[in-house]
Write an enzyme that holds these catalytic residues in place. Structure first.
Site, PDB file in Angstrom:
ATOM      1  N   TYR A   1      85.186  21.036 -10.547  1.00  0.00           N
ATOM      2  CA  TYR A   1      85.757  20.434  -9.344  1.00  0.00           C
ATOM      3  C   TYR A   1      86.278  19.016  -9.630  1.00  0.00           C
ATOM      4  CZ  TYR A   1      85.600  18.170  -4.705  1.00  0.00           C
ATOM      5  OH  TYR A   1      85.906  17.470  -3.570  1.00  0.00           O
TER       6      TYR A   1
HETATM    7  N1  LIG Z   1      83.350  17.127   2.495  1.00  0.00           N
HETATM    8  C1  LIG Z   1      83.089  16.380   1.424  1.00  0.00           C
HETATM    9  O1  LIG Z   1      81.937  15.939   1.194  1.00  0.00           O
HETATM   10  C2  LIG Z   1      84.211  15.999   0.498  1.00  0.00           C
HETATM   11  C3  LIG Z   1      83.967  14.991  -0.453  1.00  0.00           C
HETATM   12  C4  LIG Z   1      84.980  14.642  -1.331  1.00  0.00           C
HETATM   13  C5  LIG Z   1      86.207  15.276  -1.258  1.00  0.00           C
HETATM   14  N2  LIG Z   1      86.419  16.259  -0.337  1.00  0.00           N
HETATM   15  C6  LIG Z   1      87.728  16.917  -0.331  1.00  0.00           C
HETATM   16  O2  LIG Z   1      88.256  16.836   0.977  1.00  0.00           O
HETATM   17  C7  LIG Z   1      89.066  17.981   1.239  1.00  0.00           C
HETATM   18  C8  LIG Z   1      88.625  18.632   2.536  1.00  0.00           C
HETATM   19  O3  LIG Z   1      87.251  18.944   2.433  1.00  0.00           O
HETATM   20  P1  LIG Z   1      86.408  19.425   3.715  1.00  0.00           P
HETATM   21  O4  LIG Z   1      84.984  19.100   3.421  1.00  0.00           O
HETATM   22  O5  LIG Z   1      87.051  18.961   4.953  1.00  0.00           O
HETATM   23  O6  LIG Z   1      86.563  21.004   3.545  1.00  0.00           O
HETATM   24  P2  LIG Z   1      86.401  22.240   4.564  1.00  0.00           P
HETATM   25  O7  LIG Z   1      85.777  21.821   5.847  1.00  0.00           O
HETATM   26  O8  LIG Z   1      85.795  23.338   3.779  1.00  0.00           O
HETATM   27  O9  LIG Z   1      87.922  22.566   4.796  1.00  0.00           O
HETATM   28  C9  LIG Z   1      88.699  23.004   3.702  1.00  0.00           C
HETATM   29  C10 LIG Z   1      90.079  23.290   4.193  1.00  0.00           C
HETATM   30  O10 LIG Z   1      90.849  23.743   3.079  1.00  0.00           O
HETATM   31  C11 LIG Z   1      91.429  24.985   3.407  1.00  0.00           C
HETATM   32  N3  LIG Z   1      91.498  25.833   2.238  1.00  0.00           N
HETATM   33  C12 LIG Z   1      90.522  26.091   1.333  1.00  0.00           C
HETATM   34  N4  LIG Z   1      90.961  26.961   0.399  1.00  0.00           N
HETATM   35  C13 LIG Z   1      92.241  27.256   0.746  1.00  0.00           C
HETATM   36  C14 LIG Z   1      93.234  28.105   0.193  1.00  0.00           C
HETATM   37  N5  LIG Z   1      93.025  28.853  -0.899  1.00  0.00           N
HETATM   38  N6  LIG Z   1      94.438  28.175   0.817  1.00  0.00           N
HETATM   39  C15 LIG Z   1      94.678  27.450   1.924  1.00  0.00           C
HETATM   40  N7  LIG Z   1      93.784  26.635   2.496  1.00  0.00           N
HETATM   41  C16 LIG Z   1      92.586  26.544   1.901  1.00  0.00           C
HETATM   42  C17 LIG Z   1      90.557  25.583   4.490  1.00  0.00           C
HETATM   43  O11 LIG Z   1      91.352  26.389   5.338  1.00  0.00           O
HETATM   44  P3  LIG Z   1      91.143  27.961   5.617  1.00  0.00           P
HETATM   45  O12 LIG Z   1      89.683  28.249   5.470  1.00  0.00           O
HETATM   46  O13 LIG Z   1      91.715  28.159   6.973  1.00  0.00           O
HETATM   47  O14 LIG Z   1      91.951  28.586   4.573  1.00  0.00           O
HETATM   48  C18 LIG Z   1      90.101  24.351   5.249  1.00  0.00           C
HETATM   49  O15 LIG Z   1      91.046  23.984   6.245  1.00  0.00           O
HETATM   50  C19 LIG Z   1      88.930  18.889   0.015  1.00  0.00           C
HETATM   51  O16 LIG Z   1      90.031  18.691  -0.834  1.00  0.00           O
HETATM   52  C20 LIG Z   1      87.657  18.391  -0.654  1.00  0.00           C
HETATM   53  O17 LIG Z   1      87.660  18.623  -2.045  1.00  0.00           O
HETATM   54  C21 LIG Z   1      85.443  16.622   0.536  1.00  0.00           C
END
Ligand SMILES: NC(=O)c1ccc[n+]([C@@H]2O[C@H](COP(=O)([O-])OP(=O)(O)OC[C@H]3O[C@@H](n4cnc5c(N)ncnc54)[C@H](OP(=O)(O)O)[C@@H]3O)[C@@H](O)[C@H]2O)c1
Length: 249
Positions: free
Chosen positions: A157
């Site tokens: 990741y």
């Molecule tokens: N939460 C954390 O602690 C954290 C920390 C550091 C960085 N981040 C980064 O922040 C971003 C958002 O994270 P989050 O925690 O908000 O995630 P989340 O709640 O799991 O949401 C992920 C989003 O990405 C979409 N997605 C995932 N795989 C996909 C695919 N193959 N095609 C199209 N859409 C896809 C999902 O949409 P669908 O399910 O509708 O497809 C969903 O809208 C990510 O890039 C993550 O790496 C998060």
């Protein structure tokens, strides 16, 4: 300097959930026409309905970021639905499986890099030249604090997001002279639908930083929104840590 985004179209990937959903709401509140993207239509429709009920403008465009044809279609469709232009691109959608290197299936390496690196790359390739032609645009990539340091189980990741961090600087060099600002937000642990299965482990991860707690999605979205607006008019190629201070200590 204005934060009014009326007349702008903003495409946000991964906007059906978590950080992307919060970003969609904030950009819509500033007047942008928001294109909410993700795979799950019912979650996308719910985000669109919430934005519209708050007086904003939003549409859902489904896409699977692991499929390059779907990514090309997303760029085309977002431009059509957005009135012929996309002015703001937020590459937020991401895949974050964790695990031991020796247990990682080869296919998972391709899957993670497809969603976290190839899809943003293809979206920038499809949309940034038109922004440059118009002389303005903003791209915000969402990376992670674990692109900055090594953490057991997060190598796949973290390495994919480290690639996106470097691309942020490369794209700033490529498109910045034409008026397109490219930046990144590097979040720390954030309580979202995606991290819900981590339970207490998310809090434990957060204790290592000065803030000592996970973020709420709105706190990450605020930084993305800032970088997407003219408030950040002199910021190009920056990686903004929004991690409760974790990489500072
Ligand atoms: N939460 C954390 O602690 C954290 C920390 C550091 C960085 N981040 C980064 O922040 C971003 C958002 O994270 P989050 O925690 O908000 O995630 P989340 O709640 O799991 O949401 C992920 C989003 O990405 C979409 N997605 C995932 N795989 C996909 C695919 N193959 N095609 C199209 N859409 C896809 C999902 O949409 P669908 O399910 O509708 O497809 C969903 O809208 C990510 O890039 C993550 O790496 C998060």
């Amino acid at each position: 300097m204005t934060t009014n985004l009326t007349g702008s179209t903003a495409l946000i990937t991964g906007a059906t959930s978590g950080i992307g959903k919060a970003t969609a709401a904030q950009l819509a509140a500033l007047g942008a026409h928001v294109i909410v993207s993700g795979r799950d239509k019912s979650r996308g429709d719910a985000v669109v309905a919430a934005i519209r009920s708050d007086g904003g403008t939003a549409d859902f465009v489904a896409a699977d970021l692991s499929d390059e044809h779907s990514v090309f279609q997303l760029a085309e469709r977002a431009t059509e639905v957005g009135g012929g232009h996309v002015d703001i691109l937020v590459n937020n959608g991401g895949a974050f499986p964790f695990g031991a290197t020796a247990d990682t299936p080869a296919q998972q390496i391709d899957d993670v890099f497809a969603v976290n690196v190839k899809a943003p790359y293809l979206l920038v390739a499809a949309l940034a030249p038109a922004m440059a032609h118009r002389g303005h645009g903003a791209i915000v990539n969402v990376t992670t604090m674990v692109a900055e340091f090594g953490m057991n189980g997060m190598g796949l990741y973290g390495s994919s997001k480290a690639a996106l961090a470097l691309l942020t600087k490369s794209w700033a060099a490529e498109f910045g002279p034409a008026g397109v600002r490219v930046n990144a937000v590097s979040p720390g642990p954030t309580r979202t639908e995606g991290t819900a299965p981590m339970g207490d482990a998310l809090d434990e991860l957060a204790t290592a930083g000065p803030a000592g707690r996970p973020a709420q999605p709105d706190e990450i979205a605020a930084a993305i929104t800032f970088l997407a607006t003219d408030q950040a008019s002199f910021i190009h190629g920056a990686l903004l840590p929004v991690d409760g201070g974790r990489i500072a200590v």
